[in-house]
Design a protein around this motif. Structure first.
Motif, PDB file in Angstrom:
ATOM      1  N   SER A  13     -45.679 -34.722  -0.511  1.00  0.00           N
ATOM      2  CA  SER A  13     -45.152 -35.115   0.679  1.00  0.00           C
ATOM      3  C   SER A  13     -43.676 -34.217   0.773  1.00  0.00           C
ATOM      4  O   SER A  13     -43.238 -33.436  -0.055  1.00  0.00           O
ATOM      5  CB  SER A  13     -44.549 -36.621   0.679  1.00  0.00           C
ATOM      6  N   GLY A  14     -43.219 -33.996   1.933  1.00  0.00           N
ATOM      7  CA  GLY A  14     -41.774 -33.406   2.173  1.00  0.00           C
ATOM      8  C   GLY A  14     -41.553 -31.952   1.518  1.00  0.00           C
ATOM      9  O   GLY A  14     -42.440 -31.155   1.644  1.00  0.00           O
ATOM     10  N   THR A 189     -37.272 -35.449   6.368  1.00  0.00           N
ATOM     11  CA  THR A 189     -38.503 -35.972   5.407  1.00  0.00           C
ATOM     12  C   THR A 189     -38.564 -37.456   5.886  1.00  0.00           C
ATOM     13  O   THR A 189     -37.581 -38.027   5.873  1.00  0.00           O
ATOM     14  CB  THR A 189     -38.411 -35.537   3.832  1.00  0.00           C
ATOM     15  N   THR A 227     -37.628 -27.445   5.376  1.00  0.00           N
ATOM     16  CA  THR A 227     -38.378 -27.513   4.146  1.00  0.00           C
ATOM     17  C   THR A 227     -38.792 -25.887   3.838  1.00  0.00           C
ATOM     18  O   THR A 227     -38.734 -25.678   2.543  1.00  0.00           O
ATOM     19  CB  THR A 227     -39.625 -28.377   4.196  1.00  0.00           C
TER      20      THR A 227
END
Ligand code: NAD
Length: 259
Positions: A13-14, A189, A227
């Protein structure tokens, strides 16, 4: 050319996922780690492998469990024969006043955000020393440098991660291994989305005010960090030109810690 191998904790994730994709784009074989729907994780691993013509494996090691962390690091040796880049990224958050802060949340945050990096690094270093080359990148936070109220465990863990980074950098400096920390400001996120309601409760303000006054209020740019910005910095630190950068706390926070 022999492909380098990168292990990224918390990369389902993220930020971690973004970093994994960028390192795959640079030709690294990848060990993904983290929780989530197994089918979705497998699909992600396959997609990254196909897109960048690298190999991708997933470890579901729990970063609160030292013995699972050891197995995950040795998975690099077993799957790919080496480990070149380690990104200690797994992290969680809990927001509450200190007198209400649940002790089990304190323990969990310290385990995932700090101790897991200690365990990953201590098992990775012997492999890196053997090759006389390695890159260790800890995803810390602006909260490794400054504090915010109601985040006692997170701020303590991230300040600890800064100390761990500097200590490891000194210990391995003559072995071709660098160890640095990236200190991001707010990135949109799930970790940030999930703390908005608790921050609103702790501060007695609306969720909209949390985003405007607390989150973006900290960052002079009034923009979230992306990100991809963090992933590019990780890629740079993982390369040959970053050999002299070690023990550094690299802010990427829209000016937050310039205050
Ligand atoms: P995220 O919630 O999107 O991702 C967290 C990842 O960690 C997920 O893959 C999750 O499965 C994994 N994870 C959680 N607990 C785990 C455990 N016990 N074992 C293994 N994996 C586990 O969060 P994010 O925002 O991408 O955060 C990544 C890192 O960046 C964290 O260390 C966080 O502190 C740091 N950071 C985030 C921000 C931000 O604003 N989002 C800012 C500065 C620093």
């Amino acid at each position: 050319m022999v492909q380098k191998v990168a292990l990224i904790t918390g990369s389902t994730s993220g930020i971690g996922l973004g970093v994994a994709m960028r390192l795959a784009q640079g030709g690294h074989n990848i060990i993904l780690n983290g929780f989530g729907d197994p089918q979705k994780i497998q699909w992600t691993a396959n997609s990254i492998a196909e897109m960048y013509k690298v190999e991708v494996v997933h470890s579901n090691a729990d970063m609160t469990k030292p013995e699972e962390i050891e197995k995950m690091v040795h998975m690099a040796q077993n799957s790919f024969g080496s480990l070149d880049v380690v990104v200690c990224n797994a992290g969680i958050q809990h927001v509450a006043p200190i007198e209400d802060f649940p002790p089990e949340q304190w323990d969990m945050i310290l385990a995932i955000n700090l101790s897991s990096a200690f365990h990953v690094i201590r098992h990775a270093i012997p492999m890196m020393k053997q090759k006389k080359w390695g890159r260790i990148i800890n995803i810390a936070s602006a909260h490794a440098l400054v504090a915010s109220p109601f985040k006692s465990a997170y701020v303590a863990a991230k300040h600890g991660l800064a100390g761990l980074t500097k200590t490891v950098a000194l210990e391995v400096a003559e072995h071709g291994i660098t160890c640095n920390a990236i200190c991001p400001g707010y990135v949109k996120t799930p970790l940030v989305d999930n703390q908005i309601a608790d921050t609103a409760k702790a501060r007695g303000i609306s969720p909209e005010a949390v985003i405007r006054d607390v989150i973006l209020g900290s960052q002079p740019t009034k923009e979230f960090v992306q990100t991809t910005d963090i992933a590019e910095l990780v890629a740079y630190l993982s390369g040959e030109h970053a050999a002299a950068i070690t023990g550094a706390m690299l802010s990427i926070d829209g000016g937050w810690t310039a205050h």
